[in-house]
Design a protein around this motif. Structure first.
Motif, PDB file in Angstrom:
ATOM      1  N   PHE B 162       0.825  -1.208   0.000  1.00  0.00           N
ATOM      2  CA  PHE B 162       0.000   0.000   0.000  1.00  0.00           C
ATOM      3  C   PHE B 162       0.861   1.261   0.000  1.00  0.00           C
ATOM      4  O   PHE B 162       0.532   2.257  -0.647  1.00  0.00           O
ATOM      5  CB  PHE B 162      -0.956   0.009   1.196  1.00  0.00           C
ATOM      6  CG  PHE B 162      -2.215  -0.753   0.949  1.00  0.00           C
ATOM      7  CD1 PHE B 162      -3.047  -0.428  -0.125  1.00  0.00           C
ATOM      8  CD2 PHE B 162      -2.588  -1.808   1.767  1.00  0.00           C
ATOM      9  CE1 PHE B 162      -4.211  -1.133  -0.366  1.00  0.00           C
ATOM     10  CE2 PHE B 162      -3.753  -2.526   1.523  1.00  0.00           C
ATOM     11  CZ  PHE B 162      -4.569  -2.178   0.458  1.00  0.00           C
ATOM     12  N   VAL B 165       1.936   1.896  -3.444  1.00  0.00           N
ATOM     13  CA  VAL B 165       0.830   2.441  -4.253  1.00  0.00           C
ATOM     14  C   VAL B 165       0.692   3.935  -3.995  1.00  0.00           C
ATOM     15  O   VAL B 165       0.565   4.735  -4.933  1.00  0.00           O
ATOM     16  CB  VAL B 165      -0.494   1.712  -3.919  1.00  0.00           C
ATOM     17  CG1 VAL B 165      -1.679   2.486  -4.477  1.00  0.00           C
ATOM     18  CG2 VAL B 165      -0.481   0.298  -4.471  1.00  0.00           C
ATOM     19  N   ILE B 166       0.725   4.302  -2.742  1.00  0.00           N
ATOM     20  CA  ILE B 166       0.513   5.716  -2.400  1.00  0.00           C
ATOM     21  C   ILE B 166       1.698   6.572  -2.876  1.00  0.00           C
ATOM     22  O   ILE B 166       1.513   7.640  -3.460  1.00  0.00           O
ATOM     23  CB  ILE B 166       0.297   5.869  -0.875  1.00  0.00           C
ATOM     24  CG1 ILE B 166      -1.061   5.261  -0.508  1.00  0.00           C
ATOM     25  CG2 ILE B 166       0.352   7.325  -0.447  1.00  0.00           C
ATOM     26  CD1 ILE B 166      -1.290   5.065   0.956  1.00  0.00           C
ATOM     27  N   GLY B 169       1.968   5.987  -6.938  1.00  0.00           N
ATOM     28  CA  GLY B 169       0.732   6.196  -7.688  1.00  0.00           C
ATOM     29  C   GLY B 169       0.096   7.538  -7.409  1.00  0.00           C
ATOM     30  O   GLY B 169      -0.663   8.053  -8.220  1.00  0.00           O
ATOM     31  N   PHE B 170       0.395   8.118  -6.244  1.00  0.00           N
ATOM     32  CA  PHE B 170      -0.299   9.339  -5.838  1.00  0.00           C
ATOM     33  C   PHE B 170       0.669  10.517  -5.663  1.00  0.00           C
ATOM     34  O   PHE B 170       0.595  11.498  -6.389  1.00  0.00           O
ATOM     35  CB  PHE B 170      -1.078   9.072  -4.551  1.00  0.00           C
ATOM     36  CG  PHE B 170      -1.949  10.211  -4.123  1.00  0.00           C
ATOM     37  CD1 PHE B 170      -2.985  10.652  -4.928  1.00  0.00           C
ATOM     38  CD2 PHE B 170      -1.728  10.853  -2.918  1.00  0.00           C
ATOM     39  CE1 PHE B 170      -3.788  11.717  -4.540  1.00  0.00           C
ATOM     40  CE2 PHE B 170      -2.520  11.909  -2.521  1.00  0.00           C
ATOM     41  CZ  PHE B 170      -3.557  12.337  -3.336  1.00  0.00           C
ATOM     42  N   PRO B 173       3.307  10.179  -9.127  1.00  0.00           N
ATOM     43  CA  PRO B 173       2.622   9.182  -9.963  1.00  0.00           C
ATOM     44  C   PRO B 173       3.375   8.825 -11.233  1.00  0.00           C
ATOM     45  O   PRO B 173       3.076   9.314 -12.313  1.00  0.00           O
ATOM     46  CB  PRO B 173       1.288   9.867 -10.272  1.00  0.00           C
ATOM     47  CG  PRO B 173       1.554  11.323 -10.160  1.00  0.00           C
ATOM     48  CD  PRO B 173       2.656  11.489  -9.163  1.00  0.00           C
ATOM     49  N   ILE B 177      -0.632   1.507 -11.065  1.00  0.00           N
ATOM     50  CA  ILE B 177      -0.927   0.862  -9.784  1.00  0.00           C
ATOM     51  C   ILE B 177      -1.943  -0.265  -9.903  1.00  0.00           C
ATOM     52  O   ILE B 177      -2.284  -0.893  -8.920  1.00  0.00           O
ATOM     53  CB  ILE B 177      -1.439   1.900  -8.760  1.00  0.00           C
ATOM     54  CG1 ILE B 177      -2.630   2.684  -9.323  1.00  0.00           C
ATOM     55  CG2 ILE B 177      -0.328   2.813  -8.320  1.00  0.00           C
ATOM     56  CD1 ILE B 177      -3.242   3.665  -8.340  1.00  0.00           C
ATOM     57  N   SER B 178      -2.474  -0.498 -11.104  1.00  0.00           N
ATOM     58  CA  SER B 178      -3.390  -1.635 -11.225  1.00  0.00           C
ATOM     59  C   SER B 178      -3.372  -2.182 -12.639  1.00  0.00           C
ATOM     60  O   SER B 178      -3.110  -1.456 -13.603  1.00  0.00           O
ATOM     61  CB  SER B 178      -4.814  -1.230 -10.832  1.00  0.00           C
ATOM     62  OG  SER B 178      -5.321  -0.291 -11.737  1.00  0.00           O
ATOM     63  N   GLN B 279      -4.445  -8.788  -5.228  1.00  0.00           N
ATOM     64  CA  GLN B 279      -5.583  -7.976  -4.790  1.00  0.00           C
ATOM     65  C   GLN B 279      -5.189  -6.497  -4.721  1.00  0.00           C
ATOM     66  O   GLN B 279      -5.917  -5.644  -5.195  1.00  0.00           O
ATOM     67  CB  GLN B 279      -6.065  -8.442  -3.404  1.00  0.00           C
ATOM     68  CG  GLN B 279      -6.683  -9.835  -3.403  1.00  0.00           C
ATOM     69  CD  GLN B 279      -8.053  -9.869  -4.046  1.00  0.00           C
ATOM     70  OE1 GLN B 279      -8.921  -9.113  -3.679  1.00  0.00           O
ATOM     71  NE2 GLN B 279      -8.239 -10.734  -5.031  1.00  0.00           N
ATOM     72  N   VAL B 280      -4.032  -6.226  -4.122  1.00  0.00           N
ATOM     73  CA  VAL B 280      -3.619  -4.828  -3.948  1.00  0.00           C
ATOM     74  C   VAL B 280      -3.401  -4.154  -5.295  1.00  0.00           C
ATOM     75  O   VAL B 280      -3.821  -3.024  -5.517  1.00  0.00           O
ATOM     76  CB  VAL B 280      -2.340  -4.744  -3.089  1.00  0.00           C
ATOM     77  CG1 VAL B 280      -1.770  -3.326  -3.101  1.00  0.00           C
ATOM     78  CG2 VAL B 280      -2.615  -5.169  -1.661  1.00  0.00           C
ATOM     79  N   PHE B 281      -2.756  -4.866  -6.221  1.00  0.00           N
ATOM     80  CA  PHE B 281      -2.409  -4.248  -7.503  1.00  0.00           C
ATOM     81  C   PHE B 281      -3.386  -4.629  -8.618  1.00  0.00           C
ATOM     82  O   PHE B 281      -3.125  -4.362  -9.787  1.00  0.00           O
ATOM     83  CB  PHE B 281      -0.988  -4.635  -7.899  1.00  0.00           C
ATOM     84  CG  PHE B 281       0.054  -4.072  -6.970  1.00  0.00           C
ATOM     85  CD1 PHE B 281       0.450  -2.744  -7.071  1.00  0.00           C
ATOM     86  CD2 PHE B 281       0.613  -4.849  -5.960  1.00  0.00           C
ATOM     87  CE1 PHE B 281       1.398  -2.220  -6.208  1.00  0.00           C
ATOM     88  CE2 PHE B 281       1.547  -4.329  -5.087  1.00  0.00           C
ATOM     89  CZ  PHE B 281       1.937  -3.009  -5.208  1.00  0.00           C
ATOM     90  N   SER B 282      -4.526  -5.216  -8.255  1.00  0.00           N
ATOM     91  CA  SER B 282      -5.511  -5.678  -9.250  1.00  0.00           C
ATOM     92  C   SER B 282      -4.797  -6.410 -10.384  1.00  0.00           C
ATOM     93  O   SER B 282      -5.069  -6.193 -11.563  1.00  0.00           O
ATOM     94  CB  SER B 282      -6.311  -4.512  -9.823  1.00  0.00           C
ATOM     95  OG  SER B 282      -6.914  -3.785  -8.804  1.00  0.00           O
TER      96      SER B 282
END
Lengths: 638, 334
Positions: B162, B165-166, B169-170, B173, B177-178, B279-282
């Motif tokens: 996570f 991802v943050i 990805g945020f 960026p 992330i998926s 699951q986290v990264f689809s």
């Protein structure tokens, strides 16, 4: 061979095996559609709230359990049926004549229905749509149990005829003034099948319908073989579809992306890779409104969310002896603090409802507002006193409560507060609740309530595994526990698939009331509440009377509704009022609030989305099929 | 050679027994699920309209027959065993009528690619760094690495994922992330597709690698720390053998046997997927497929994934057993 050689040899064999896997992979994917560029000013990117499709290449959504997604754009952009209805105001009223030229025509006793179809509508492969497609759809599904609409068709239809290419004549097995609703889409409906495609298949259930041939203005461009995204492209002959009556859909491409994780939806929108989000957490929505100047929700400020025409509630299993006395159900309602429920679930962004009617769409004008006097004057006899349990100030109090945190984004006008937070709710009154329980034969030992049979008043409240309903269920169980009821919350993964229909619960969070939203008619959920449909304990209950409750007065309302014209507004509102008042008296469920969906959209690339305050022409929740009308109102931004 | 043949035969019989028992247990466990796919589908379908009790019963009968669930459990079991021999697990109940094995084969390359690369990378870096840290115990840099490994190892994997991802990805960026690859890239073995897959795999692979390195690092460091006290290492040092040769040819090579065994077992476990990462990264893969199948009560797909995992892990152990006498001179086939 020495050890070094052996190791090198085995490594080489492993590499060859891996390469073999890769080759198989490549061959499988040779049929994937070609690369296409999607200019952002021509492309709308929508969040598909479902998990990636488990059967991405199958578009035959008439087969139950085929694993194709119901929110990937297929039924929103490609399929079509006779009528649509929106839970909000609509472009020209909430009812849309889609493949039909006008409303349904019933005979006097509602045993026959005639539909006139539009002429000049083309399937996406250039074949004309006719009445034969409608007849084929009905007869094929009746002949194939296991198809989605097979059972309701077989239940209702005696025969279907086509006097000419543009007229369909249904003969029904029994009077039914709501038969047309099978072909009326709010979220889903009986989609028409292309006869000329399906009749060539030996087994219609094994057919994957790929690429799909539809009546909507878009066709399949390409899709992710792993089910993560679908790309749809506007038909060159979009004006040969029924939707053309409402204008040309603006985006050339529409992409549906499955992003199951809430936080990632937010990130993708902030990064400009998503134009419409189906749903966020309350915190996610607040963060988005703060951080993305071009993003917003249904309301311009707090509470942002779109109130769906569903009504989260406490559902009692009324076949359980514990919940058969309405005094007990009322007592449990009076133990709850509405402000605490609002804060615990939605952090204040909840639209509360004291009555069995979601406070959404036109319902606030048809029911909630006009019933305020009745609710304020409503009296409840606890056995020791008569109380007035309704508090009409709850909406205002929630607005006042959240204003210090959210400031000017919280509405101040009374009408806006009612739309956003609801009108009122029941007062928390532990003394009155106790008197009701005592009247029902309960006693209090120490801090705990004991039932008339000497057993502790103890039960489990089943609730969703996450999200706002999980928070709401947990809070309600805790409030009851503080009031002396041994209630505990238990989360379950598929409450609508198993626990509620199978009656495998004592009390549960969910909803058994779901309306059209944009129309006061209650048939969407109420028809199946008739006592004829109440299952024996242990057997599956037909949707949606999960509380398995029956009442002769309720049957009368339903039977009257079945022979009342859908378009008779006043008659339907009168029936709705009778229903609401009966539910207040009996309290077989405790209505709590509308299911507020934190749908968000970004105006960076597109403008013209519906809004609560200025232009509420469509439900902003974008996986609903009627959201397609939004596409006709969009314009590229700058 | 004869002894090795009997050793291999004995292990082969064990392998067949383990696979048979494992798959049988998987069959019965998957059928113990309280979630009925038939009831879930009825729930989904009947929610669209008013269904009479008779209509529901008709739908239930049609679905039960369609899914082959209208026969007793023991008959389903024998049908399963018959089909297992040819790799047929029947139609998936969540993607009817698509064969369950097709879903697995679609998901497998993603998991296989991601986990193979990240596992090998993690294993290589962790072991080399851990081996050096075990031998050069006074190096400040390697000591710092050890502290870092000890600090990272207890952090739950999903926290690291996570955070990545943050961050990427945020806040900054720069990485997807998926998903498994970009939307406008055709899925075929073209340079564009391969680059896209690698681009999308950076975050999931990096998160797996960061957490995994610590385990291999600490394990190898402990093994080497013991070996450096052996007489032959002392003699080699006194004899003037170059230190690099001592580290890589004498010390780390001898410490490799248990690490190789663990690597083989880890690679075998790839076939059960990595649920949290996917699951986290689809990320499309076996882990996501397994979660969906379990949640939807799809016993056919659950069984397909489980049985392939059983076969892969048992086969990996079988291969290790066969290789040990050939790789490690200290092990002899009896």
């Amino acid at each position: 061979m020495d050890r070094r050689g052996f190791l090198l040899g085995t490594t080489a064999i492993g590499a060859l095996l891996a390469a073999g896997t890769s080759l198989a992979f490549a061959q499988d994917d040779a049929a994937t559609p070609p690369l296409t560029d999607f200019p952002r000013n021509e492309t709308l990117i929508i969040n598909n709230p479902e998990n990636p499709s488990t059967n991405p290449s199958n578009f035959n959504m008439w087969v139950a359990g085929n694993g194709s997604s119901w929110s990937n754009g297929l039924h929103q952009l490609v399929l079509d049926t006779l009528w649509f209805i929106d839970p909000d105001n609509g472009l020209d009223g909430s009812m849309y004549n889609e493949l039909a030229t006008g409303p349904w025509e019933y005979n006097a006793d509602f045993t026959e229905m005639v539909v006139k179809l539009r002429q000049g509508i083309m399937w996406s492969d250039g074949v004309e749509f006719t009445a034969a497609d409608v007849k084929y759809t009905v007869e094929t599904q009746i002949a194939n149990p296991g198809m989605v609409w097979s059972a309701p068709f077989a239940d209702a239809i005696e025969s279907v005829d086509t006097p000419d290419d543009y007229t369909v004549h249904f003969k029904l097995k029994k009077p039914n003034a709501r038969f047309h609703s099978l072909f009326t889409v709010r979220w889903n409906g009986a989609w028409i099948m292309p006869k000329h495609i399906f009749e060539q298949q030996a087994d219609v259930k094994a057919f994957d319908f790929n690429p799909p041939v539809g009546l909507g203005p878009y066709t399949l461009n390409s899709f992710d073989p792993n089910g993560g995204w679908y790309i749809w492209e506007k038909r060159a002959d979009w004006d040969k579809t029924a939707m053309a009556e409402w204008g040309e859909p603006a985006p050339k491409f529409v992409i549906y992306r499955s992003i199951p994780n809430n936080d990632k939806r937010l990130i993708e929108m902030v990064n400009g890779d998503l134009d419409m989000i189906h749903d966020l957490s309350p915190e996610g929505m607040f963060a988005l409104a703060n951080q993305d100047p071009t993003a917003r929700g249904w309301f311009p400020g707090f509470p942002y969310a779109h109130p769906d025409p569903t009504l989260p509630m406490v559902i009692f299993n009324t076949q359980n002896p514990m919940f058969q006395d309405n005094r007990v159900r009322w007592a449990l309602a009076l133990m709850l603090d509405p402000l605490e429920m609002s804060m615990a679930s939605y952090r204040g962004a909840a639209t509360l409802s004291a009555i069995a009617m979601p406070p959404t769409g036109t319902h606030t004008d048809d029911y909630h507002g006009p019933l305020q006097d009745y609710l304020i004057g409503y009296e409840l006899n606890t056995g020791k006193q008569t109380i007035k349990p309704y508090d009409p100030t709850v909406g205002q109090r929630i607005a006042d409560m959240v204003r210090p945190q959210f400031g000017e984004s919280v509405p101040t006008e009374e009408a806006a507060i009612h739309k956003s937070f609801g009108f009122g709710w029941w007062k928390q009154d532990l003394a009155a609740a106790g008197e009701l329980l005592e009247a029902a034969g309960f006693t209090k030992q120490g801090d705990q309530w004991i039932m008339a049979d000497g057993q502790p008043f103890k039960f489990t409240l089943k609730t969703f595994p996450d999200g706002v309903i999980n928070r709401l269920g947990t809070d309600i169980a805790q409030q009851w526990a503080r009031a002396g009821v041994q209630a505990t919350a238990e989360t379950v993964p598929d409450i609508f698939g198993n626990e509620l229909p199978l009656g495998d619960y004592e009390a549960a969070m969910g909803w058994s009331i779901e309306t059209w939203g944009g129309n006061p008619d209650l048939s969407f959920f109420l028809d199946s509440w008739h006592s004829d449909y109440v299952a024996e304990p242990g057997e599956r209950q037909t949707a949606r009377n999960w509380q398995r409750w029956s009442n002769p007065k309720l049957d009368e309302i339903i039977e009257t509704m079945r022979v009342t014209e859908f378009t008779d507004h006043d008659a339907n509102v009168a029936l709705g009022n009778d229903f609401i008042k009966l539910m207040v008296d009996e309290m077989p469920v405790i209505p709590v609030m509308s299911f507020n969906v934190f749908s968000a959209y970004d105006t960076r690339y597109w403008t013209g989305f519906p809004t609560a305050e200025a232009n509420p022409y469509a439900n902003i929740v974008n996986n609903w099929a009627n959201s397609k009308y939004i596409l006709t109102q969009l314009k590229p931004a700058g | 050679m004869k002894a090795y043949f009997f050793f291999a035969l004995k292990r082969l019989i064990q392998l067949i027994c383990v696979i048979f028992a494992g798959c049988s247990i998987a069959f019965f466990v998957s059928h113990l699920s309280p979630i009925s796919p038939v009831e879930s589908i009825i729930g989904r379908v009947s929610g669209q309209s008013s269904y009479s009790p008779e209509a529901i019963e008709n739908l239930r009968a049609a679905l039960t027959e369609m899914f082959g669930l209208d026969v007793p459990l023991h008959e389903q079991y024998f049908n399963f065993l018959r089909r297992l021999a040819v790799g047929d697990f029947g139609p998936s109940l969540l993607a009817f009528p698509r064969p369950a094995i097709e879903l697995v084969m679609l998901a497998l390359p993603w998991t296989f690619g991601l986990l193979t690369v990240s596992t090998l990378l993690t294993w290589l870096i962790g072991n080399v760094a851990g081996g050096l840290a075990g031998y050069y115990q006074n190096s400040r840099l390697l000591k710092a690495l050890g502290i870092l490994a000890i600090a990272i190892q207890p952090i739950p994997y999903y926290i690291v994922a996570f955070m990545m991802v943050i961050i990427f990805g945020f806040f900054w960026p720069v990485l997807p992330i998926s998903g498994g690859f970009a939307m406008n890239v055709r899925q075929a073995w073209t340079p564009e597709f391969v680059l896209s897959v690698l681009h999308y795999a950076i975050l999931p692979a990096a998160s797996l690698t960061i957490v995994g390195i610590g385990t291999w690092f600490l394990g190898m460091r402990a093994l080497v720390s013991n070996i450096v006290t052996e007489d032959y290492v002392t003699f080699a040092e006194l004899g003037g053998v170059k230190r690099n040769r001592i580290v890589f040819s004498y010390v780390m090579r001898n410490a490799m046997v248990p690490q190789l065994t663990s690597l083989a077992m880890t690679l075998g476990a790839i076939f059960s997927g990595t649920i949290i990462t996917e699951q986290v990264f689809s990320y499309p893969g076996l882990g996501s497929l397994l979660v969906t199948a379990v949640n939807r009560g799809d016993s056919a797909t659950t069984l397909a994934v489980s049985c392939i995992a059983v076969i892969a892990v048992a086969s990996a152990i079988f291969i290790i057993d066969l290789l040990h006498p050939l790789v490690d001179p200290r092990v002899r086939a009896e």
